[in-house]
Design a protein around this motif. Structure first.
Motif, short mmCIF file in Angstrom:
data_model
loop_
_atom_site.label_atom_id
_atom_site.label_comp_id
_atom_site.label_asym_id
_atom_site.label_seq_id
_atom_site.Cartn_x
_atom_site.Cartn_y
_atom_site.Cartn_z
N CYS A 1 39.78 42.84 41.87
CA CYS A 1 41.12 42.48 42.32
C CYS A 1 41.54 43.47 43.40
CB CYS A 1 42.09 42.53 41.15
SG CYS A 1 43.73 41.85 41.50
N LEU B 1 36.64 43.59 52.03
CA LEU B 1 36.39 42.30 51.40
C LEU B 1 34.94 41.86 51.61
CD1 LEU B 1 39.63 40.29 52.28
CD2 LEU B 1 38.89 40.97 49.99
N LEU C 1 33.13 41.05 48.05
CA LEU C 1 32.97 39.63 47.69
C LEU C 1 31.53 39.28 47.31
CD1 LEU C 1 35.32 37.61 50.07
CD2 LEU C 1 35.15 37.35 47.60
N PRO C 2 30.53 39.59 48.12
CA PRO C 2 29.16 39.19 47.74
C PRO C 2 28.55 40.02 46.62
CG PRO C 2 29.12 40.42 49.80
CD PRO C 2 30.56 40.20 49.47
N THR D 1 30.20 40.98 43.75
CA THR D 1 30.86 40.75 42.46
C THR D 1 30.95 39.27 42.16
OG1 THR D 1 33.04 40.67 43.50
CG2 THR D 1 32.25 42.84 42.79
N GLY E 1 33.71 37.76 41.99
CA GLY E 1 34.79 37.25 42.82
C GLY E 1 35.92 38.26 42.92
N ILE E 2 36.90 37.93 43.76
CA ILE E 2 38.07 38.78 43.97
C ILE E 2 39.32 37.95 43.75
CG2 ILE E 2 39.39 40.14 45.64
CD1 ILE E 2 36.88 40.96 46.98
N ARG E 3 40.29 38.55 43.08
CA ARG E 3 41.60 37.94 42.91
C ARG E 3 42.64 38.78 43.63
NH1 ARG E 3 38.39 34.84 41.77
NH2 ARG E 3 38.10 33.64 39.85
N ARG E 4 43.71 38.14 44.08
CA ARG E 4 44.85 38.83 44.66
C ARG E 4 46.09 38.27 43.97
NH1 ARG E 4 49.90 39.39 47.69
NH2 ARG E 4 49.62 41.20 49.04
#
Length: 274
Positions: free
Chosen positions: A165, A183, A187-188, A190, A192-195
């Motif tokens: 996150c 980012l 991003l690649p 993990t 994914g990323i949350r905000r």
């Protein structure tokens, strides 16, 4: 008996939780009514609710610990307290004001008490999360809790199993290259990323094992002070992006612990901070 500034620490935490939950009730009561919104910057908002909650908390916390100082989002300069300063309440009345204006539930109230060179207690309350809200609390050396139940960070051991996150600064234009460069690394690597829009909740969610990694730059002390303690008391790690001990004003990295060095390796050698 553990004490903070000569007062019973458990009683201070109990009183702080009570006040923060009352502040949450104020936010819930105002949820259905239009907000009076003004701009601190192009996209940096403040509402009548921010101001009312901050005033309520300062009044109540002053009674709880007479003589303490305040560092609050809507009425203070952004510097953190000095290491040798006396007890200081660090307050974000509505963290996620933009979410609040748009009636997205990821809003929180964050209160921490700084004393003896460290955050000694912290409370982060998400009043719109569930029917009773979600109130995260921690006392240094005593663990972290959610609505009175002990919480712990996740056990994820590989970045490919990690949900990360982050957040973005209000003044984004001049910092876009650095934000996108980070980012592009995370991003690649993990799941994914949350905000989510509330750094205090992001840190609380790391403490509760819902998120595995949180990183963000350009945060103010009131955004992160309580969450910093929550993560550490839940068994996680907090540092600068380079792994150095965290200080107010640094870019922050919070993880469950096993993922900390992999994230430092991923984010530490980055482009020059703007």
């Amino acid at each position: 008996m553990k004490e903070i500034a000569g007062r019973d620490a458990a009683a201070l935490l109990e009183g702080c939780v009570r006040l923060v939950r009352q502040a949450g009730a104020m936010i819930r009561e105002r949820w259905a009514a239009p907000s009076q919104v003004t701009h601190k910057g192009a996209v940096d908002l403040v509402t009548d609710t921010d101001l009312a909650v901050e005033a309520f908390l300062k009044e109540g916390l002053a009674r709880l610990l007479p003589g303490s100082a305040f560092l609050a989002e809507e009425s203070s300069a952004p510097e953190g307290p000095a290491a040798d300063s006396g007890p200081c309440w660090i307050i974000d009345p509505v963290d996620g004001t933009t979410n609040f204006v748009h009636r997205l539930g990821q809003v929180s109230t964050s209160v921490a008490l700084w004393a003896d060179g460290a955050v000694q207690l912290g409370v982060v309350n998400g009043p719109m999360l569930g029917p009773e809200g979600e109130c995260f609390s921690a006392l240094r050396g005593e663990g972290a809790f959610l609505n009175g139940r002990r919480i712990a960070v996740s056990r994820a051991a590989a970045l490919t199993d990690a949900l990360a996150c982050t957040g973005f600064p209000y003044e984004l234009a001049g910092r876009l290259e650095l934000v996108l460069e980070r980012l592009a690394r995370v991003l690649p690597a993990t799941q994914g990323i949350r905000r989510l829009g509330s750094a205090a909740l992001d840190l609380a969610f790391v403490a509760a094992g819902r998120l595995d990694v949180f990183y963000e730059d350009w945060l103010k002390p009131w955004d992160l002070a309580a969450g910093w303690l929550l993560v550490e008391e839940a068994g996680g790690s907090v540092s600068g992006l380079d792994g150095a001990p965290f200080r107010f004003g640094d870019a922050l990295l919070a993880t469950n612990g096993p993922l900390h060095q992999p994230m430092v390796a991923l984010l530490g050698p980055t482009v020059e901070r703007m």
